[in-house]
Design a protein around this motif. Structure first.
Motif, mmCIF file in Angstrom:
data_model
loop_
_atom_site.group_PDB
_atom_site.id
_atom_site.type_symbol
_atom_site.label_atom_id
_atom_site.label_comp_id
_atom_site.label_asym_id
_atom_site.label_seq_id
_atom_site.Cartn_x
_atom_site.Cartn_y
_atom_site.Cartn_z
ATOM 1 N N GLN A 92 10.123 -5.354 6.011
ATOM 2 C CA GLN A 92 9.345 -4.630 4.602
ATOM 3 C C GLN A 92 9.281 -3.526 4.941
ATOM 4 N N LEU A 93 8.824 -3.042 6.473
ATOM 5 C CA LEU A 93 8.539 -1.812 6.789
ATOM 6 C C LEU A 93 9.961 -0.929 6.671
ATOM 7 N N GLY A 94 10.957 -1.448 7.369
ATOM 8 C CA GLY A 94 12.295 -0.920 7.183
ATOM 9 C C GLY A 94 12.779 -0.596 5.764
ATOM 10 N N GLU A 95 12.374 -1.473 4.910
ATOM 11 C CA GLU A 95 13.068 -1.151 3.588
ATOM 12 C C GLU A 95 12.217 -0.013 2.930
ATOM 13 N N LEU A 96 10.960 0.092 3.363
ATOM 14 C CA LEU A 96 10.020 1.348 2.987
ATOM 15 C C LEU A 96 10.592 2.575 3.715
ATOM 16 N N HIS A 97 11.033 2.328 4.871
ATOM 17 C CA HIS A 97 11.524 3.687 5.676
ATOM 18 C C HIS A 97 12.773 3.882 5.094
ATOM 19 N N ALA A 98 13.624 2.923 4.640
ATOM 20 C CA ALA A 98 15.145 3.122 4.022
ATOM 21 C C ALA A 98 14.904 3.984 2.707
ATOM 22 N N GLN A 99 13.928 3.609 2.042
ATOM 23 C CA GLN A 99 13.586 4.442 0.594
ATOM 24 C C GLN A 99 13.050 5.739 0.736
ATOM 25 N N LEU A 101 10.143 6.253 1.877
ATOM 26 C CA LEU A 101 8.411 6.011 1.731
ATOM 27 C C LEU A 101 7.768 6.517 2.760
ATOM 28 N N LEU A 102 8.126 6.271 4.200
ATOM 29 C CA LEU A 102 7.887 6.362 5.234
ATOM 30 C C LEU A 102 8.550 7.475 6.210
ATOM 31 N N THR A 103 7.989 8.248 6.845
ATOM 32 C CA THR A 103 8.640 9.113 7.977
ATOM 33 C C THR A 103 8.911 8.313 8.988
ATOM 34 N N ASP A 104 9.751 8.880 9.976
ATOM 35 C CA ASP A 104 10.045 8.410 11.164
ATOM 36 C C ASP A 104 9.001 7.961 12.126
ATOM 37 N N GLU A 105 8.150 8.938 11.981
ATOM 38 C CA GLU A 105 6.939 8.763 12.950
ATOM 39 C C GLU A 105 5.885 7.676 12.395
ATOM 40 N N GLU A 106 5.964 7.405 11.159
ATOM 41 C CA GLU A 106 4.879 6.392 10.649
ATOM 42 C C GLU A 106 5.524 5.183 10.844
ATOM 43 N N PHE A 107 6.930 5.201 10.617
ATOM 44 C CA PHE A 107 7.717 3.791 10.754
ATOM 45 C C PHE A 107 7.545 3.592 12.130
ATOM 46 N N SER A 108 7.943 4.536 13.255
ATOM 47 C CA SER A 108 7.660 4.055 14.768
ATOM 48 C C SER A 108 6.203 3.623 15.068
ATOM 49 N N ALA A 109 5.138 4.451 14.695
ATOM 50 C CA ALA A 109 3.968 4.124 14.899
ATOM 51 C C ALA A 109 3.579 2.636 14.388
ATOM 52 N N THR A 110 3.875 2.362 13.096
ATOM 53 C CA THR A 110 3.510 0.872 12.701
ATOM 54 C C THR A 110 4.463 -0.126 13.268
#
Length: 117
Positions: A92-99, A101-110
């Motif tokens: 789900q996190l990857g889908e949000l990043h692909a859309q 909605l999440l920056t690279d930093e937010e994706f990596s931290a989460t």
């Protein structure tokens, strides 16, 4: 006509006897009614007292029975929602990043937080 003095005649004696007998009967009837009323009130008091004792005994018995019954357990708390699989969350996190909605930093931290890194 001249009235005779002394003792009353036959009619006077009968009248006096009737008055005395009637008065005695009336007094006797009143005494009997009053005694019957007192007896009835005493019987009613005794019956009321006995009923009160029976009610108290029944209440005590009910309290003892209730005290002896086990207390019903509290309803089980709603089961905690099953924790989702970390792989599902990562997807789900990857889908949000692909859309976007999440920056690279937010994706990596989460992602690091989910993986426990």
């Amino acid at each position: 006509m001249r009235r005779r003095g002394g003792r009353p005649g036959l009619m006077g004696m009968a009248a006096r006897t009737a008055v005395v007998a009637g008065t005695a009967t009336a007094v006797s009837g009143n005494v009997q009614r009053r005694q019957a009323g007192r007896a009835q009130s005493k019987e009613q008091e005794a019956a009321d007292q006995q009923q009160m004792l029976v009610d108290q005994a029944a209440a005590q018995a009910a309290a003892q029975v209730q005290a002896q019954q086990p207390v019903a357990p509290a309803p089980a708390a709603a089961a905690a929602p099953a924790e989702e699989d970390p792989m599902v969350k990562l997807r789900q996190l990857g889908e949000l990043h692909a859309q976007g909605l999440l920056t690279d930093e937010e994706f990596s931290a989460t992602k690091a937080k989910l993986l426990g890194i």
